[in-house]
Scaffold this active site. Structure first.
Site, PDB file in Angstrom:
ATOM      1  N   ASP A 272      10.545  69.340   6.610  1.00  0.00           N
ATOM      2  CA  ASP A 272      10.354  67.941   6.225  1.00  0.00           C
ATOM      3  C   ASP A 272       9.532  67.163   7.243  1.00  0.00           C
ATOM      4  O   ASP A 272       9.257  67.646   8.342  1.00  0.00           O
ATOM      5  CB  ASP A 272      11.719  67.260   6.008  1.00  0.00           C
TER       6      ASP A 272
ATOM      7  N   GLU B 230      19.041  64.639   0.296  1.00  0.00           N
ATOM      8  CA  GLU B 230      20.206  63.790   0.489  1.00  0.00           C
ATOM      9  C   GLU B 230      21.178  63.933  -0.681  1.00  0.00           C
ATOM     10  O   GLU B 230      20.791  64.357  -1.776  1.00  0.00           O
ATOM     11  CB  GLU B 230      19.760  62.322   0.601  1.00  0.00           C
TER      12      GLU B 230
ATOM     13  N   HIS C 168      23.441  66.968   3.990  1.00  0.00           N
ATOM     14  CA  HIS C 168      22.048  67.207   3.581  1.00  0.00           C
ATOM     15  C   HIS C 168      21.471  68.445   4.272  1.00  0.00           C
ATOM     16  O   HIS C 168      21.915  68.846   5.348  1.00  0.00           O
ATOM     17  CB  HIS C 168      21.170  65.969   3.784  1.00  0.00           C
TER      18      HIS C 168
ATOM     19  N   ASN D 288      26.344  64.268   6.327  1.00  0.00           N
ATOM     20  CA  ASN D 288      26.577  63.976   4.908  1.00  0.00           C
ATOM     21  C   ASN D 288      26.272  65.187   4.015  1.00  0.00           C
ATOM     22  O   ASN D 288      26.241  65.083   2.798  1.00  0.00           O
ATOM     23  CB  ASN D 288      25.751  62.760   4.454  1.00  0.00           C
TER      24      ASN D 288
HETATM   25  P1  PGA Z   1      20.781  67.361  13.841  1.00  0.00           P
HETATM   26  O1  PGA Z   1      20.413  67.054  12.353  1.00  0.00           O
HETATM   27  O2  PGA Z   1      20.381  68.766  14.091  1.00  0.00           O
HETATM   28  O3  PGA Z   1      19.972  66.393  14.663  1.00  0.00           O
HETATM   29  O4  PGA Z   1      22.263  67.160  13.979  1.00  0.00           O
HETATM   30  C1  PGA Z   1      20.703  68.014  11.387  1.00  0.00           C
HETATM   31  C2  PGA Z   1      20.272  67.481  10.064  1.00  0.00           C
HETATM   32  O5  PGA Z   1      20.368  66.269   9.854  1.00  0.00           O
HETATM   33  O6  PGA Z   1      19.837  68.286   9.233  1.00  0.00           O
END
Ligand code: PGA
Length: 253
Positions: free
Chosen positions: A67, A143, A138, A136
């Site tokens: 992304d 999302e 994702h 959450n």
């Molecule tokens: P993080 O994010 O590795 O910074 O915890 C993971 C994500 O949101 O996919």
């Protein structure tokens, strides 16, 4: 699905780096699906160290990232292109022209997303996809929502994601509200998936992803449908799995 529970972030990172390095050794022209964020950072540091010792050769490797923030270019320090360049690509011998990240500066979402799906298709799909998981649930920037999106698409970031990512920006207002993300088709078409999770804030999402119903409300749950997913998670992230005694059938220690 197999879950490898490890002690802490460092152990998770070493194991993840070992899986990635093994992929590179076994298939020197592999396509790696890469992720940004705090989670894979330690694995990238380990890969850089191994590369410096001439133990891993990335010269034939291609990569596609999950992304990118819409509106940010590669010279913006918060862009995911910048993250990948500075944390991995500049320190290994991967051919820069074979590293792909969605074009955050393409204002036409349809065009940007179509171009990215074409890139993935032209590469012949992904051999190993690295994933983090949001609190959450994702994956990439897919999302929670009413349906799973198939192709690369433009998303409105969830408020919780904007809050979670604000730590990388000067202020909350600077966090982009939209992003381009690979969809579930791209992710699930990967031949192997490596999901990483560290820390207790991920415990609930990880439990739901592994043991809950497959639902777009918890996007990572779709991984239950893939035939080759390895999860490497530390004790904090496994906290809820222990509590329920639920996941013992796929647990490897
Ligand atoms: P993080 O994010 O590795 O910074 O915890 C993971 C994500 O949101 O996919």
């Amino acid at each position: 699905m197999v879950l490898y529970e490890v002690k802490n972030y460092e152990e998770m990172s070493r194991k993840a780096a070992a899986v990635i390095a093994a992929q590179v050794v076994l298939k020197p022209d592999a396509v790696l699906g890469l992720a940004t964020g705090s989670t894979p950072l330690g694995a990238y540091e380990q890969l850089v160290k191994w590369h410096q010792k001439k133990e891993v050769d990335f010269s034939g490797i291609s990569s596609v990232n999950l992304d990118e923030y819409k509106g940010l270019g590669g010279d913006n320090r918060q862009s995911y292109r910048y993250f990948m360049d500075t944390n991995l690509f500049q320190h290994i011998n991967i051919e820069k022209s074979r590293t792909f990240v969605p074009d955050g500066l393409e204002p036409d979402s349809v065009k940007a997303c179509r171009a990215y799906d074409e890139v993935i298709e032209k590469l012949g799909g992904i051999d190993l996809q690295i994933l983090g998981i949001g609190a959450n649930g994702h994956i990439g920037f897919n999302e929670p929502g009413e349906s799973f999106e198939k192709g690369t698409h433009c998303v409105d970031l969830a408020e919780s994601t904007i809050q979670a990512n604000a730590r990388f920006f000067q202020s909350l207002d600077e966090v982009p509200r939209q992003a381009y993300t690979m969809g579930m088709k791209g992710i699930l078409s990967a031949r192997k998936i490596l999901l990483l999770a560290a820390g207790e804030p991920k415990a609930d999402a990880l439990y739901q992803a592994l043991c809950g119903p497959v639902t777009p409300q918890l996007p990572a749950s779709i991984l239950q449908l893939h035939r080759d997913v390895a999860v490497i998670a530390d004790q904090g992230a496994c906290a809820r799995l222990h509590g329920q005694g639920a996941a013992s059938y796929f647990l490897r220690r």
